[in-house]
Write a protein that holds these residues in place. Structure first.
Motif, PDB file in Angstrom:
ATOM      1  N   PHE A  28       1.190  -1.348   0.244  1.00 26.49           N
ATOM      2  CA  PHE A  28      -0.016  -0.394  -0.117  1.00 26.49           C
ATOM      3  C   PHE A  28       1.168   1.079   0.167  1.00 26.49           C
ATOM      4  CE2 PHE A  28      -4.449  -1.555   1.780  1.00 26.49           C
ATOM      5  CZ  PHE A  28      -4.269  -2.732   1.662  1.00 26.49           C
ATOM      6  N   VAL A  29       0.091   1.777  -0.350  1.00 23.04           N
ATOM      7  CA  VAL A  29       1.324   3.906  -0.815  1.00 23.04           C
ATOM      8  C   VAL A  29       0.918   3.874   0.437  1.00 23.04           C
ATOM      9  CG1 VAL A  29       1.094   5.638  -1.704  1.00 23.04           C
ATOM     10  CG2 VAL A  29       1.440   3.764  -3.106  1.00 23.04           C
ATOM     11  N   ALA A  30       1.558   4.704   1.464  1.00 19.37           N
ATOM     12  CA  ALA A  30       2.016   5.951   2.932  1.00 19.37           C
ATOM     13  C   ALA A  30       0.968   7.000   2.519  1.00 19.37           C
ATOM     14  CB  ALA A  30       2.201   5.779   3.318  1.00 19.37           C
ATOM     15  N   ASP A  31      -0.073   7.692   2.077  1.00 20.82           N
ATOM     16  CA  ASP A  31      -1.032   8.577   2.008  1.00 20.82           C
ATOM     17  C   ASP A  31      -0.466  10.101   2.991  1.00 20.82           C
ATOM     18  OD1 ASP A  31      -1.514   8.067  -0.658  1.00 20.82           O
ATOM     19  OD2 ASP A  31      -4.124   7.123   0.259  1.00 20.82           O
ATOM     20  N   HIS A  32      -1.129   9.376   4.182  1.00 15.37           N
ATOM     21  CA  HIS A  32      -1.027  10.317   5.223  1.00 15.37           C
ATOM     22  C   HIS A  32      -0.544   9.596   6.693  1.00 15.37           C
ATOM     23  CE1 HIS A  32      -3.340  13.635   3.012  1.00 15.37           C
ATOM     24  NE2 HIS A  32      -3.549  12.533   3.219  1.00 15.37           N
ATOM     25  N   ASP A  33       0.381  10.687   7.249  1.00 16.87           N
ATOM     26  CA  ASP A  33       0.805  10.178   8.984  1.00 16.87           C
ATOM     27  C   ASP A  33       0.716  10.863   9.074  1.00 16.87           C
ATOM     28  OD1 ASP A  33       1.038   8.787  10.919  1.00 16.87           O
ATOM     29  OD2 ASP A  33       2.824   7.315   9.987  1.00 16.87           O
ATOM     30  N   HIS A  34       0.047  11.165  10.275  1.00 11.98           N
ATOM     31  CA  HIS A  34      -0.418  12.891  11.010  1.00 11.98           C
ATOM     32  C   HIS A  34      -0.188  12.482  12.403  1.00 11.98           C
ATOM     33  CE1 HIS A  34      -0.212  15.265   7.448  1.00 11.98           C
ATOM     34  NE2 HIS A  34      -1.150  14.653   7.117  1.00 11.98           N
ATOM     35  N   GLN A  35       0.325  13.201  12.902  1.00 15.46           N
ATOM     36  CA  GLN A  35       0.113  13.176  14.702  1.00 15.46           C
ATOM     37  C   GLN A  35      -0.866  14.917  15.383  1.00 15.46           C
ATOM     38  OE1 GLN A  35       1.928  11.123  16.563  1.00 15.46           O
ATOM     39  NE2 GLN A  35      -0.138  11.283  18.712  1.00 15.46           N
ATOM     40  N   VAL A  36      -1.783  14.425  14.815  1.00 12.51           N
ATOM     41  CA  VAL A  36      -2.842  15.799  14.940  1.00 12.51           C
ATOM     42  C   VAL A  36      -2.307  16.059  16.807  1.00 12.51           C
ATOM     43  CG1 VAL A  36      -5.066  16.199  15.025  1.00 12.51           C
ATOM     44  CG2 VAL A  36      -4.695  14.176  13.656  1.00 12.51           C
ATOM     45  N   SER A  37      -2.376  15.254  17.486  1.00 13.04           N
ATOM     46  CA  SER A  37      -2.196  15.587  19.540  1.00 13.04           C
ATOM     47  C   SER A  37      -1.547  14.368  19.746  1.00 13.04           C
ATOM     48  CB  SER A  37      -3.760  16.213  19.719  1.00 13.04           C
ATOM     49  OG  SER A  37      -4.340  15.306  19.926  1.00 13.04           O
ATOM     50  N   ASP A  38      -1.338  15.062  21.165  1.00  9.28           N
ATOM     51  CA  ASP A  38      -0.811  13.569  21.507  1.00  9.28           C
ATOM     52  C   ASP A  38      -1.692  12.701  21.979  1.00  9.28           C
ATOM     53  OD1 ASP A  38       0.698  15.312  23.044  1.00  9.28           O
ATOM     54  OD2 ASP A  38       0.398  16.229  24.150  1.00  9.28           O
ATOM     55  N   GLU A  39      -3.406  12.527  21.704  1.00  8.72           N
ATOM     56  CA  GLU A  39      -4.215  11.633  21.607  1.00  8.72           C
ATOM     57  C   GLU A  39      -4.932  11.002  20.352  1.00  8.72           C
ATOM     58  OE1 GLU A  39      -5.371  14.001  23.925  1.00  8.72           O
ATOM     59  OE2 GLU A  39      -4.647  13.833  24.813  1.00  8.72           O
ATOM     60  N   VAL A  40      -4.335  11.636  19.241  1.00  6.39           N
ATOM     61  CA  VAL A  40      -4.813  11.406  17.980  1.00  6.39           C
ATOM     62  C   VAL A  40      -3.554  11.475  16.870  1.00  6.39           C
ATOM     63  CG1 VAL A  40      -6.666  11.802  16.315  1.00  6.39           C
ATOM     64  CG2 VAL A  40      -7.151  12.453  18.424  1.00  6.39           C
ATOM     65  N   ARG A  41      -3.505  10.023  16.095  1.00  3.50           N
ATOM     66  CA  ARG A  41      -2.666  10.436  15.095  1.00  3.50           C
ATOM     67  C   ARG A  41      -3.765   9.569  13.788  1.00  3.50           C
ATOM     68  NH1 ARG A  41       2.223   6.087  14.458  1.00  3.50           N
ATOM     69  NH2 ARG A  41       2.793   6.461  12.682  1.00  3.50           N
ATOM     70  N   PHE A  42      -3.886   9.990  13.015  1.00  6.04           N
ATOM     71  CA  PHE A  42      -4.231   9.539  11.501  1.00  6.04           C
ATOM     72  C   PHE A  42      -3.070   8.823  10.414  1.00  6.04           C
ATOM     73  CE2 PHE A  42      -6.264  10.046   7.723  1.00  6.04           C
ATOM     74  CZ  PHE A  42      -7.400   9.872   7.718  1.00  6.04           C
ATOM     75  N   VAL A  43      -3.033   7.463  10.311  1.00  5.34           N
ATOM     76  CA  VAL A  43      -2.576   7.455   8.912  1.00  5.34           C
ATOM     77  C   VAL A  43      -3.316   7.037   7.457  1.00  5.34           C
ATOM     78  CG1 VAL A  43      -0.628   6.013   8.592  1.00  5.34           C
ATOM     79  CG2 VAL A  43      -1.037   7.046  10.698  1.00  5.34           C
ATOM     80  N   GLN A  44      -3.172   7.383   6.328  1.00  7.67           N
ATOM     81  CA  GLN A  44      -4.347   6.492   5.634  1.00  7.67           C
ATOM     82  C   GLN A  44      -3.377   6.216   4.120  1.00  7.67           C
ATOM     83  OE1 GLN A  44      -6.625   9.622   4.072  1.00  7.67           O
ATOM     84  NE2 GLN A  44      -6.820   8.984   1.488  1.00  7.67           N
TER      85      GLN A  44
END
Length: 123
Positions: A28-44
């Motif tokens: 798969f291709v890694a589109d996003h990997d964002h640490q939004v806050s200390d509690e939230v991480r979003f990987v697409q």
């Protein structure tokens, strides 16, 4: 009006391990990997050529790790896709032939289940 499914949440216990599995082993291709806050991480992550991605992360509403069943990707040549996955160390089933297509099955490290399908030639 078109309705397009573009993101499916896949609950995992270890985001880094799962990201490595999906990108390095499954391809798969890694589109996003964002640490939004200390509690939230979003990987697409997106399968090559797909309009639909998967989301992994922390701090997002998800089910229990390993609880997603039956995710399916359609490929042109399931035997070649199987060989590619096996060559990258993914535990994949043998090709199974059904009237509705040829399939290969595999699980991610948490037990979420996947199928690759080669559609039959309809006459």
């Amino acid at each position: 009006m078109d309705w397009k499914l573009e993101l499916v949440s896949v609950p995992v216990s270890d985001v880094d391990r799962s990201k490595a599995f999906y990108t390095e082993q499954v391809g798969f291709v890694a589109d996003h990997d964002h640490q939004v806050s200390d509690e939230v991480r979003f990987v697409q992550l997106t399968p090559p050529g797909s309009a639909c991605s998967i989301a992994l992360g922390t701090g997002m509403p998800q089910g229990e790790p390993g609880s997603v069943r039956g995710l399916q990707i359609v490929v042109a040549d399931v035997a070649a896709a199987r060989d590619e996955l096996a060559g990258r160390g993914v535990g994949v089933s043998e090709v199974q032939d059904f009237p509705w297509g040829k399939f290969v099955f595999f699980d991610d490290p948490d037990g979420n289940t996947w199928a690759l399908q080669q559609l039959p030639e309809w006459k």
